[in-house]
Design an enzyme around this catalytic site. Structure first.
Site, short mmCIF file in Angstrom:
data_model
loop_
_atom_site.label_atom_id
_atom_site.label_comp_id
_atom_site.label_asym_id
_atom_site.label_seq_id
_atom_site.Cartn_x
_atom_site.Cartn_y
_atom_site.Cartn_z
NE ARG A 16 -5.40 8.82 1.42
CZ ARG A 16 -6.08 8.33 2.45
NH1 ARG A 16 -7.36 8.04 2.33
NH2 ARG A 16 -5.50 8.14 3.62
CG ASP A 17 -7.68 10.47 5.12
OD1 ASP A 17 -8.89 10.38 4.85
OD2 ASP A 17 -7.17 9.89 6.09
CG HIS A 210 -9.82 10.37 10.67
ND1 HIS A 210 -10.17 11.10 9.57
CD2 HIS A 210 -8.99 9.40 10.22
CE1 HIS A 210 -9.59 10.59 8.49
NE2 HIS A 210 -8.87 9.55 8.86
CB CYS A 241 -12.94 7.25 5.44
SG CYS A 241 -13.06 5.76 4.45
CG ASN A 250 -6.52 12.64 8.51
OD1 ASN A 250 -7.15 12.78 7.47
ND2 ASN A 250 -5.96 11.51 8.86
P1 HMG Z 1 -14.01 -4.31 -6.46
O1 HMG Z 1 -15.28 -3.85 -7.10
O2 HMG Z 1 -14.06 -5.39 -5.44
O3 HMG Z 1 -12.89 -4.64 -7.54
O4 HMG Z 1 -13.33 -3.02 -5.80
P2 HMG Z 1 -12.87 -5.64 -8.73
O5 HMG Z 1 -11.47 -6.14 -8.81
O6 HMG Z 1 -14.00 -6.64 -8.63
O7 HMG Z 1 -13.15 -4.70 -9.99
C1 HMG Z 1 -14.39 -4.03 -10.21
C2 HMG Z 1 -14.18 -2.81 -11.09
O8 HMG Z 1 -13.31 -1.89 -10.47
C3 HMG Z 1 -13.52 -3.15 -12.44
O9 HMG Z 1 -13.98 -2.17 -13.38
C4 HMG Z 1 -12.07 -2.89 -12.18
O10 HMG Z 1 -11.34 -2.60 -13.33
C5 HMG Z 1 -12.14 -1.67 -11.27
P3 HMG Z 1 -15.21 -2.46 -14.36
O11 HMG Z 1 -14.81 -3.70 -15.11
O12 HMG Z 1 -16.43 -2.67 -13.48
O13 HMG Z 1 -15.31 -1.20 -15.18
N1 HMG Z 1 -10.97 -1.54 -10.40
C6 HMG Z 1 -10.17 -0.45 -10.34
N2 HMG Z 1 -10.24 0.73 -11.00
C7 HMG Z 1 -9.26 1.62 -10.70
N3 HMG Z 1 -8.28 1.40 -9.79
C8 HMG Z 1 -8.22 0.24 -9.13
C9 HMG Z 1 -9.20 -0.75 -9.41
N4 HMG Z 1 -9.42 -1.99 -8.93
C10 HMG Z 1 -10.49 -2.46 -9.55
N5 HMG Z 1 -7.25 0.05 -8.24
C11 HMG Z 1 -11.58 -1.69 -4.83
C12 HMG Z 1 -12.14 -3.10 -5.03
C13 HMG Z 1 -10.54 -1.73 -3.75
C14 HMG Z 1 -10.97 -1.21 -6.14
C15 HMG Z 1 -12.76 -0.77 -4.45
O14 HMG Z 1 -13.39 -1.31 -3.35
C16 HMG Z 1 -12.34 0.65 -4.16
O15 HMG Z 1 -11.85 1.37 -5.02
N6 HMG Z 1 -12.55 1.09 -2.89
C17 HMG Z 1 -12.24 2.45 -2.48
C18 HMG Z 1 -11.48 2.40 -1.21
C19 HMG Z 1 -11.03 3.78 -0.79
O16 HMG Z 1 -10.40 4.50 -1.56
N7 HMG Z 1 -11.32 4.15 0.47
C20 HMG Z 1 -10.82 5.38 1.02
C21 HMG Z 1 -9.35 5.29 1.32
S1 HMG Z 1 -8.97 4.33 2.78
C22 HMG Z 1 -9.06 5.47 4.04
O17 HMG Z 1 -9.43 6.60 3.84
C23 HMG Z 1 -8.58 5.02 5.39
C24 HMG Z 1 -7.18 5.57 5.76
O18 HMG Z 1 -7.16 6.98 5.70
C25 HMG Z 1 -6.81 5.11 7.18
C26 HMG Z 1 -7.96 5.43 8.16
O19 HMG Z 1 -8.23 6.57 8.43
O20 HMG Z 1 -8.58 4.44 8.54
C27 HMG Z 1 -6.11 5.03 4.79
MG MG Z 2 -7.82 8.30 7.24
#
Ligand code: HMG
Ligand code: MG
Length: 303
Positions: A16-17, A210, A241, A250
């Site tokens: 994933r990450d 990380h 990310c 990481n």
């Molecule tokens: P948004 O645009 O605010 O969501 O996104 P919305 O509710 O307004 O919906 C907009 C569109 O997104 C709609 O589709 C929804 O259906 C769709 P449209 O009508 O435009 O075709 N949608 C989704 N589609 C699939 N799966 C879903 C979903 N939700 C809404 N779950 C959202 C909000 C959170 C979805 C968006 O901002 C997003 O996907 N962000 C990606 C975040 C991400 O994956 N970041 C990387 C992981 S975190 C990380 O790496 C950190 C970590 O490792 C710890 C660290 O190191 O810090 C964990």
């Molecule tokens: Mg991370």
């Protein structure tokens, strides 16, 4: 050093990450094979994929195919990221053992990563946490930017205290203290963990560091010295990310396993098999491993 654990659980977040930030699509078959190789090497928890918007993170669009393709091993926990109910409902079809809601200690990162404020994110997570618990699915909370933020700079422990309290308040069972951009140094990381321990006990806190500035092994040791025995790592040090520009992967799983085994701490992981896995995925991605330990052991094998 008296709080050093005698055994550590490693959660490999590589699929994933590690892979979410890859520019070229990585075939689902490769992701599945990575999970298979990790479990064969002795990993007992693997963060497989995320159910996020494919517009935001195209690399994770194959979440269903990957989860469906994995031949599960008893005793291994498969976790997935679910930022909202839509993601959680999509994940349900694939029966994850654990779901991860992910928030941030900094407002700016919350906005950039999940398009909402910290307070709004907690409102979105609350029904996800409740629904997961009702179905007997474990719930973890990831806390990004607990020492530094790419947009706001240094993040004080009070922000971590605040977020950990909110996570606890909605019923999250376990939280990860993440140094998303790898800027932390041991005392800062310890202060973030200390703030988290106001809300969660040591058995429900993990480290997620990380390695951008090369501090992640030092930070892992600093967390171990506080008794933290869950650690997120990524085979070959894959990753980053998409919403933390310039942040690298990481801490490498191989490096942490070498550290732990060298200190007499049990992981249940076969380091040689892990090194082979890291070499294999690096080859699939057409690059060399980020693990110093893997490089050293591979060179030694060649003699
Ligand atoms: P948004 O645009 O605010 O969501 O996104 P919305 O509710 O307004 O919906 C907009 C569109 O997104 C709609 O589709 C929804 O259906 C769709 P449209 O009508 O435009 O075709 N949608 C989704 N589609 C699939 N799966 C879903 C979903 N939700 C809404 N779950 C959202 C909000 C959170 C979805 C968006 O901002 C997003 O996907 N962000 C990606 C975040 C991400 O994956 N970041 C990387 C992981 S975190 C990380 O790496 C950190 C970590 O490792 C710890 C660290 O190191 O810090 C964990
Ligand atoms: Mg991370």
């Amino acid at each position: 050093m008296n709080k050093l654990p005698t055994r550590v659980k490693i959660i490999d977040v590589g699929p994933r990450d590690g892979l979410q930030n890859e520019k070229q699509p990585v075939p689902a078959a490769v992701k599945i094979e990575l999970v298979h190789r990790l479990q064969a090497a002795g990993l007992k928890e693997i963060e497989v994929t995320s159910y996020v918007s494919p517009k935001w993170v195209p690399q994770m669009a194959d979440n269903h195919d990957v989860m469906q393709g994995v031949k599960r091993q008893p005793g291994v926990r498969y976790s997935v990221l679910t930022p909202n109910l839509k993601g959680f409902e999509a994940a349900l079809a694939d029966a994850p053992d654990e779901i991860v809601v992910f928030g941030a200690a900094s407002e700016a990162f919350s906005q950039k990563n999940i398009n909402c404020s910290i307070a709004e994110s907690i409102e979105r997570f609350a029904p996800v946490v409740a629904a997961a618990k009702a179905k007997g699915i474990a719930v973890r909370g990831a806390m990004s930017c607990t020492v530094g933020c790419p947009y706001e700079g240094e993040v004080p422990p009070s922000r971590v205290d605040y977020l950990a309290g909110l996570m606890k308040g909605i019923g999250v069972e376990h939280v990860g203290v993440a140094d998303t951009i790898g800027v932390g140094t041991p005392k800062k990381v310890q202060a973030a963990i200390e703030a988290t321990l106001k809300h969660f006990d040591i058995d429900h806190v993990s480290g997620h560091f990380h390695d951008t500035y090369g501090q992640a092994v030092a930070n892992t040791l600093a967390a171990l010295e506080m008794g933290v025995w869950h650690h997120d790592t990524s085979v070959a040090g894959l990753g980053g990310c998409p919403y933390a520009k310039g942040a690298t992967g990481n801490v490498a799983t191989e490096d942490v396993v070498y550290l732990l085994h060298g200190m007499g701490i049990d992981t249940g992981i076969d380091l040689d098999a892990l090194v082979d896995t890291g070499a294999w995925i690096s080859e699939q991605l057409g690059r060399s491993t980020n693990s110093r330990v893997a490089r050293a052991l591979i060179a030694k094998r060649k003699g």
